[in-house]
Write a protein that holds these residues in place. Sequence first.
Motif, PDB file in Angstrom:
ATOM      1  N   ALA A   9      39.840  44.000  33.179  1.00 51.78           N
ATOM      2  CA  ALA A   9      38.791  44.295  32.195  1.00 51.78           C
ATOM      3  C   ALA A   9      38.385  45.771  32.165  1.00 51.78           C
ATOM      4  O   ALA A   9      38.100  46.324  31.105  1.00 51.78           O
ATOM      5  N   LEU A  10      38.313  46.421  33.323  1.00 54.03           N
ATOM      6  CA  LEU A  10      38.045  47.862  33.399  1.00 54.03           C
ATOM      7  C   LEU A  10      39.160  48.505  34.198  1.00 54.03           C
ATOM      8  O   LEU A  10      39.491  48.052  35.300  1.00 54.03           O
ATOM      9  N   ARG A  11      39.718  49.580  33.665  1.00 57.73           N
ATOM     10  CA  ARG A  11      40.899  50.191  34.278  1.00 57.73           C
ATOM     11  C   ARG A  11      40.614  51.642  34.672  1.00 57.73           C
ATOM     12  O   ARG A  11      40.703  52.541  33.828  1.00 57.73           O
ATOM     13  N   GLY A  12      40.216  51.848  35.898  1.00 59.40           N
ATOM     14  CA  GLY A  12      40.007  53.211  36.404  1.00 59.40           C
ATOM     15  C   GLY A  12      38.938  53.986  35.664  1.00 59.40           C
ATOM     16  O   GLY A  12      39.093  55.179  35.383  1.00 59.40           O
ATOM     17  N   VAL A  13      37.832  53.314  35.339  1.00 55.84           N
ATOM     18  CA  VAL A  13      36.758  53.950  34.554  1.00 55.84           C
ATOM     19  C   VAL A  13      35.921  54.880  35.435  1.00 55.84           C
ATOM     20  O   VAL A  13      35.460  54.493  36.513  1.00 55.84           O
ATOM     21  N   SER A  14      35.738  56.107  34.962  1.00 51.45           N
ATOM     22  CA  SER A  14      34.871  57.079  35.646  1.00 51.45           C
ATOM     23  C   SER A  14      33.904  57.668  34.623  1.00 51.45           C
ATOM     24  O   SER A  14      34.334  58.122  33.557  1.00 51.45           O
ATOM     25  N   ILE A  15      32.607  57.626  34.929  1.00 50.41           N
ATOM     26  CA  ILE A  15      31.613  58.261  34.050  1.00 50.41           C
ATOM     27  C   ILE A  15      30.529  58.925  34.894  1.00 50.41           C
ATOM     28  O   ILE A  15      30.299  58.552  36.038  1.00 50.41           O
ATOM     29  N   ASP A  16      29.882  59.918  34.300  1.00 51.98           N
ATOM     30  CA  ASP A  16      28.758  60.615  34.930  1.00 51.98           C
ATOM     31  C   ASP A  16      27.551  60.541  34.004  1.00 51.98           C
ATOM     32  O   ASP A  16      27.689  60.751  32.799  1.00 51.98           O
ATOM     33  N   LYS A  42      31.211  42.151  40.363  1.00 51.23           N
ATOM     34  CA  LYS A  42      31.697  42.930  41.516  1.00 51.23           C
ATOM     35  C   LYS A  42      33.053  43.557  41.178  1.00 51.23           C
ATOM     36  O   LYS A  42      34.006  42.839  40.876  1.00 51.23           O
ATOM     37  N   PRO A  43      33.153  44.885  41.250  1.00 47.75           N
ATOM     38  CA  PRO A  43      34.440  45.522  40.984  1.00 47.75           C
ATOM     39  C   PRO A  43      35.433  45.292  42.120  1.00 47.75           C
ATOM     40  O   PRO A  43      35.035  45.121  43.271  1.00 47.75           O
ATOM     41  N   LYS A  44      36.716  45.305  41.776  1.00 50.32           N
ATOM     42  CA  LYS A  44      37.750  45.169  42.804  1.00 50.32           C
ATOM     43  C   LYS A  44      37.966  46.498  43.510  1.00 50.32           C
ATOM     44  O   LYS A  44      38.211  46.565  44.704  1.00 50.32           O
ATOM     45  N   GLU A  45      37.887  47.581  42.723  1.00 45.84           N
ATOM     46  CA  GLU A  45      38.054  48.931  43.281  1.00 45.84           C
ATOM     47  C   GLU A  45      37.061  49.856  42.611  1.00 45.84           C
ATOM     48  O   GLU A  45      36.582  49.579  41.510  1.00 45.84           O
ATOM     49  N   GLY A  46      36.800  50.967  43.286  1.00 44.50           N
ATOM     50  CA  GLY A  46      35.941  51.985  42.704  1.00 44.50           C
ATOM     51  C   GLY A  46      34.615  52.125  43.420  1.00 44.50           C
ATOM     52  O   GLY A  46      34.299  51.357  44.326  1.00 44.50           O
ATOM     53  N   GLU A  47      33.872  53.115  42.985  1.00 45.35           N
ATOM     54  CA  GLU A  47      32.630  53.473  43.663  1.00 45.35           C
ATOM     55  C   GLU A  47      31.548  53.760  42.624  1.00 45.35           C
ATOM     56  O   GLU A  47      31.816  54.358  41.584  1.00 45.35           O
ATOM     57  N   ILE A  48      30.330  53.299  42.921  1.00 46.79           N
ATOM     58  CA  ILE A  48      29.175  53.624  42.073  1.00 46.79           C
ATOM     59  C   ILE A  48      28.148  54.325  42.950  1.00 46.79           C
ATOM     60  O   ILE A  48      27.669  53.761  43.932  1.00 46.79           O
ATOM     61  N   LEU A  49      27.823  55.567  42.582  1.00 47.90           N
ATOM     62  CA  LEU A  49      26.830  56.344  43.319  1.00 47.90           C
ATOM     63  C   LEU A  49      25.589  56.507  42.451  1.00 47.90           C
ATOM     64  O   LEU A  49      25.689  56.842  41.264  1.00 47.90           O
ATOM     65  N   TYR A  50      24.431  56.276  43.057  1.00 44.30           N
ATOM     66  CA  TYR A  50      23.148  56.444  42.365  1.00 44.30           C
ATOM     67  C   TYR A  50      22.333  57.456  43.155  1.00 44.30           C
ATOM     68  O   TYR A  50      22.070  57.263  44.341  1.00 44.30           O
ATOM     69  N   LYS A  51      22.009  58.573  42.498  1.00 39.73           N
ATOM     70  CA  LYS A  51      21.324  59.693  43.167  1.00 39.73           C
ATOM     71  C   LYS A  51      22.099  60.135  44.407  1.00 39.73           C
ATOM     72  O   LYS A  51      21.510  60.429  45.459  1.00 39.73           O
ATOM     73  N   GLY A  52      23.415  60.128  44.301  1.00 38.94           N
ATOM     74  CA  GLY A  52      24.273  60.631  45.376  1.00 38.94           C
ATOM     75  C   GLY A  52      24.578  59.658  46.489  1.00 38.94           C
ATOM     76  O   GLY A  52      25.362  59.963  47.386  1.00 38.94           O
ATOM     77  N   GLN A  53      23.967  58.472  46.441  1.00 38.21           N
ATOM     78  CA  GLN A  53      24.171  57.466  47.495  1.00 38.21           C
ATOM     79  C   GLN A  53      24.868  56.229  46.926  1.00 38.21           C
ATOM     80  O   GLN A  53      24.683  55.901  45.755  1.00 38.21           O
ATOM     81  N   PRO A  54      25.660  55.514  47.753  1.00 43.18           N
ATOM     82  CA  PRO A  54      26.269  54.271  47.263  1.00 43.18           C
ATOM     83  C   PRO A  54      25.196  53.314  46.761  1.00 43.18           C
ATOM     84  O   PRO A  54      24.165  53.127  47.401  1.00 43.18           O
ATOM     85  N   LEU A  55      25.453  52.733  45.597  1.00 44.72           N
ATOM     86  CA  LEU A  55      24.505  51.809  44.979  1.00 44.72           C
ATOM     87  C   LEU A  55      24.375  50.545  45.816  1.00 44.72           C
ATOM     88  O   LEU A  55      25.357  50.057  46.373  1.00 44.72           O
ATOM     89  N   LEU A  81      36.564  52.823  38.530  1.00 49.44           N
ATOM     90  CA  LEU A  81      36.146  51.416  38.582  1.00 49.44           C
ATOM     91  C   LEU A  81      37.222  50.509  37.987  1.00 49.44           C
ATOM     92  O   LEU A  81      37.670  50.715  36.855  1.00 49.44           O
ATOM     93  N   ASN A  82      37.620  49.516  38.771  1.00 47.46           N
ATOM     94  CA  ASN A  82      38.576  48.510  38.311  1.00 47.46           C
ATOM     95  C   ASN A  82      37.962  47.131  38.477  1.00 47.46           C
ATOM     96  O   ASN A  82      37.503  46.773  39.559  1.00 47.46           O
ATOM     97  N   VAL A  83      37.956  46.368  37.383  1.00 49.43           N
ATOM     98  CA  VAL A  83      37.358  45.034  37.382  1.00 49.43           C
ATOM     99  C   VAL A  83      38.357  44.049  36.782  1.00 49.43           C
ATOM    100  O   VAL A  83      38.989  44.341  35.753  1.00 49.43           O
ATOM    101  N   GLY A 100      39.194  48.611  28.118  1.00 47.65           N
ATOM    102  CA  GLY A 100      38.916  48.870  29.525  1.00 47.65           C
ATOM    103  C   GLY A 100      39.237  50.262  30.021  1.00 47.65           C
ATOM    104  O   GLY A 100      39.119  50.548  31.205  1.00 47.65           O
ATOM    105  N   VAL A 101      39.640  51.154  29.111  1.00 50.82           N
ATOM    106  CA  VAL A 101      40.020  52.523  29.494  1.00 50.82           C
ATOM    107  C   VAL A 101      39.147  53.526  28.745  1.00 50.82           C
ATOM    108  O   VAL A 101      38.908  53.378  27.536  1.00 50.82           O
ATOM    109  N   VAL A 102      38.665  54.565  29.441  1.00 46.62           N
ATOM    110  CA  VAL A 102      37.964  55.663  28.764  1.00 46.62           C
ATOM    111  C   VAL A 102      39.018  56.537  28.094  1.00 46.62           C
ATOM    112  O   VAL A 102      39.845  57.154  28.764  1.00 46.62           O
ATOM    113  N   THR A 103      39.005  56.557  26.759  1.00 44.24           N
ATOM    114  CA  THR A 103      40.034  57.308  26.028  1.00 44.24           C
ATOM    115  C   THR A 103      39.537  58.673  25.554  1.00 44.24           C
ATOM    116  O   THR A 103      40.335  59.539  25.202  1.00 44.24           O
ATOM    117  N   LEU A 104      38.218  58.842  25.539  1.00 46.10           N
ATOM    118  CA  LEU A 104      37.651  60.102  25.057  1.00 46.10           C
ATOM    119  C   LEU A 104      36.247  60.244  25.623  1.00 46.10           C
ATOM    120  O   LEU A 104      35.532  59.257  25.781  1.00 46.10           O
TER     121      LEU A 104
END
Length: 235
Positions: free
Chosen positions: A16-23, A52-65, A7-9, A209-213
Amino acid sequence: MLQIKNLNVYYGGIHALRGVSIDVKEGDVVSIIGSNGAGKSTLLNCISGIVKPKEGEILYKGQPLAKAPHKIVESGICQVPEGRIIFANLTVKENLYMGAFLRKDKDKIEEDLKGIFKLFPRLDERINQVAGTLSGGEQQMLAMGRGIMSNPNLVLLDEPSLGLAPLFIKTIFEIVEEIQNMGKTILLVEQNAYKALSVANKAYILEQGVVTLEGNAKDLLKDERIQEAYLGKKH
């Protein structure tokens, strides 16, 4: 239940957000901790469809949000915003019914209202009180109760302990665990790192804006870097 990928915002020229990925796994409490301006609220607002993010994907229960905020609520996601944003001129009961605005199952709404009063007895005592006259802690309870009245599967909690007295902070985090016990999944954004890690299954550290850990929350509680940066312990 929720997957966020790369996710990039941007806010104008600010990244503000730089390539954030979480599960987020179903039934878990996942905490996002970080200092002010780290991008925590931005992340929740992306999931809610407010930003609205500029790049990235958000999936909810396996489907695009879904894109529209009301469709996201209908799909089973609610956000309890930072700052206890309640309807100050409505009563406690009216605020709670506003949480169920998109629902049609009237019998279940009444059943859920009773469940809210069991979870937050203080709200039951103040059922007809105008919400703007409640204390900060009571307003936070009301904001959480209103969110749960939408009957969500996933609850996004944004800084629930912000500005509260220590006694209320303890109560709020006990309620977070109660909400998980109701079968809800929780994504918790919180500056109180100790409390956030104590109630979570998994946690992510967000810095500028980065996940460091990321990792098991109990392991991160023992991590010296986390203790020094967020728990005030020196080594």
